[in-house]
Design a protein around this motif. Structure first.
Motif, PDB file in Angstrom:
ATOM      1  N   UNK A 114       0.880  -1.150  -0.006  1.00  0.00           N
ATOM      2  CA  UNK A 114      -0.048  -0.138   0.138  1.00  0.00           C
ATOM      3  C   UNK A 114       0.742   1.376  -0.109  1.00  0.00           C
ATOM      4  N   UNK A 115       1.978   1.201   0.653  1.00  0.00           N
ATOM      5  CA  UNK A 115       2.915   2.505   0.678  1.00  0.00           C
ATOM      6  C   UNK A 115       3.385   2.483  -0.799  1.00  0.00           C
ATOM      7  N   UNK A 116       3.751   1.389  -1.280  1.00  0.00           N
ATOM      8  CA  UNK A 116       4.322   1.641  -2.493  1.00  0.00           C
ATOM      9  C   UNK A 116       3.422   2.005  -3.623  1.00  0.00           C
ATOM     10  N   UNK A 117       2.255   1.888  -3.613  1.00  0.00           N
ATOM     11  CA  UNK A 117       0.931   2.025  -4.373  1.00  0.00           C
ATOM     12  C   UNK A 117       0.776   3.635  -4.158  1.00  0.00           C
ATOM     13  N   UNK A 118       0.881   4.101  -2.977  1.00  0.00           N
ATOM     14  CA  UNK A 118       0.702   5.288  -2.629  1.00  0.00           C
ATOM     15  C   UNK A 118       1.564   6.344  -2.888  1.00  0.00           C
ATOM     16  N   UNK A 119       3.001   5.674  -3.151  1.00  0.00           N
ATOM     17  CA  UNK A 119       4.154   6.603  -3.645  1.00  0.00           C
ATOM     18  C   UNK A 119       4.052   6.701  -5.154  1.00  0.00           C
ATOM     19  N   UNK A 120       3.264   6.116  -5.824  1.00  0.00           N
ATOM     20  CA  UNK A 120       3.063   5.995  -7.338  1.00  0.00           C
ATOM     21  C   UNK A 120       3.816   4.845  -7.936  1.00  0.00           C
ATOM     22  N   UNK A 121       4.358   3.907  -7.257  1.00  0.00           N
ATOM     23  CA  UNK A 121       4.989   2.856  -7.964  1.00  0.00           C
ATOM     24  C   UNK A 121       3.861   1.839  -8.717  1.00  0.00           C
ATOM     25  N   UNK A 122       3.988   1.792 -10.054  1.00  0.00           N
ATOM     26  CA  UNK A 122       3.063   0.761 -10.804  1.00  0.00           C
ATOM     27  C   UNK A 122       3.711  -0.862 -10.756  1.00  0.00           C
ATOM     28  N   UNK A 123       2.662  -1.476 -11.324  1.00  0.00           N
ATOM     29  CA  UNK A 123       3.022  -3.031 -11.499  1.00  0.00           C
ATOM     30  C   UNK A 123       3.496  -3.697 -10.261  1.00  0.00           C
ATOM     31  N   UNK A 124       2.678  -3.787  -9.158  1.00  0.00           N
ATOM     32  CA  UNK A 124       3.215  -4.356  -7.759  1.00  0.00           C
ATOM     33  C   UNK A 124       2.918  -5.949  -7.938  1.00  0.00           C
ATOM     34  N   UNK A 125       3.491  -6.611  -6.992  1.00  0.00           N
ATOM     35  CA  UNK A 125       3.216  -7.978  -7.252  1.00  0.00           C
ATOM     36  C   UNK A 125       3.746  -8.832  -5.720  1.00  0.00           C
ATOM     37  N   UNK A 126       3.340  -9.925  -5.644  1.00  0.00           N
ATOM     38  CA  UNK A 126       3.788 -10.909  -4.615  1.00  0.00           C
ATOM     39  C   UNK A 126       4.117 -12.166  -5.021  1.00  0.00           C
TER      40      UNK A 126
END
Length: 341
Positions: free
Chosen positions: A264-276
């Protein structure tokens, strides 16, 4: 499944295919994903017989495939493109009869039919897939939406009136795009490319450039920015074998909570294309050995996550709200880690 690369990336598709085939030999557990990507590069290199050989290799392998119907669909599409039409049609008939429970195979065979002007059969195939996998849902998952979009496109080419699924496709697409789906699928756009009117051609080229720019931004990362997840049993085994990592993982509950918070922190910072990516102790130990390091070295953990992502093991985050939560609880994401505090 076919990685259509921008020309300026100067991808050597033959070399990339060979690299992926070598990786498949090193990582048998990932062979299906790696060889499918290799076959796609063989197709882009124009070596369609070599691509067919890779599909056959997968289908003949003793290990059970994650999605055998997708492999058959890709093989059929490839065969048809180099004039093995009868065999391709037979495979497509078999895939449709098997009624796969994943959308990708439906999309590939429908698009193969569409590409070869079998528009009525293509529409039937998209419809069969949508009926099976979407049904009455008004919020289909991102994985199944291409069935609606493809069906919409083919029906526009056939001159069919909009129905409820076409309207749903319009709503889903238009809420996320600057170009309306009806405009994107207007047959006149295709015909305008053959026009001798410079104004029409210029307008269509400008629209295509805008759409291509958005598509390139979407695929600009070769693999997701991935966070490492240890399933509960794997984490227990990891800490039993390497207690020095307990400082990284005080408990499984804290571990999964930290993953969601980080993403969520990465998404809030604008980082796209997140995964697990989910780790296993044997593969982590093998990775540590390949790095000539101890598995107890915590600095290996992010490198291990990146390696798994590069091998196509990442699941996109966030999941659809009604999809199973990534943590393995069995609950839907929006009732589990997707809840907003």
């Amino acid at each position: 499944m076919r990685p259509d690369m921008p020309a300026e990336n100067a991808v050597d598709h033959t070399e990339e295919a060979a690299r992926l085939e070598r990786a498949a030999a090193l990582y048998p557990a990932d062979a299906e994903a790696l060889l499918l990507r290799a076959a796609a590069h063989r197709e882009l290199a124009g070596d369609r017989p070599a691509a067919t050989a890779l599909y056959d290799r997968l289908l003949a392998a003793p290990a059970e495939l994650d999605d055998p119907q997708l492999v058959r669909a890709l093989k059929a599409s490839n065969l048809w493109r180099y004039d093995h039409v009868a065999e391709a049609r037979a495979i497509i008939d078999g895939v449709r009869a098997a009624a796969p429970r994943t959308p990708e195979a439906w999309v590939v065979v429908a698009e193969a039919l569409e590409t070869h002007d079998e528009l009525v059969l293509a529409e039937e195939t998209f419809t069969d897939g949508a009926r099976l996998l979407i049904g009455d849902s008004q919020e289909p998952t991102s994985a199944t939406r291409p069935l609606l979009y493809g069906r919409h496109r083919v029906r526009r080419m056939l001159g069919a009136d909009h129905d409820a699924w076409d309207s749903l496709a319009d709503r889903l697409h238009d809420s996320a795009s600057a170009v309306r789906l009806d405009e994107l699928h207007d047959p006149k756009r295709v015909w305008s490319l053959g026009s001798s009117d410079p104004g029409e051609l210029s307008a269509e080229i400008a629209r295509l450039r805008a759409e291509l720019g958005a598509f390139r931004r979407e695929i600009s990362r070769p693999f997701p920015v991935a966070v490492l997840h240890w399933p509960e049993r794997e984490l227990e085994e990891l800490l039993a074998a390497y207690p020095g990592l307990s400082a990284e993982y005080p408990s499984h509950a804290e571990h999964v909570a930290a993953i969601e918070a980080s993403l969520r922190e990465l998404a809030a910072s604008g980082t796209p294309n997140l995964g697990i990516v989910s780790g296993t102790v044997p593969s982590y130990e093998a990775f540590a050995a390949s790095e000539a390091a101890s598995p107890e070295d915590a600095t290996l953990l992010p490198q291990y996550a990146t390696t798994l992502a590069a091998r196509g093991r990442a699941l996109p985050w966030p999941p659809e709200p009604t999809a199973a939560c990534w943590c393995g609880s069995g609950s839907q994401y929006h009732t589990c880690h997707g809840r907003r505090s």
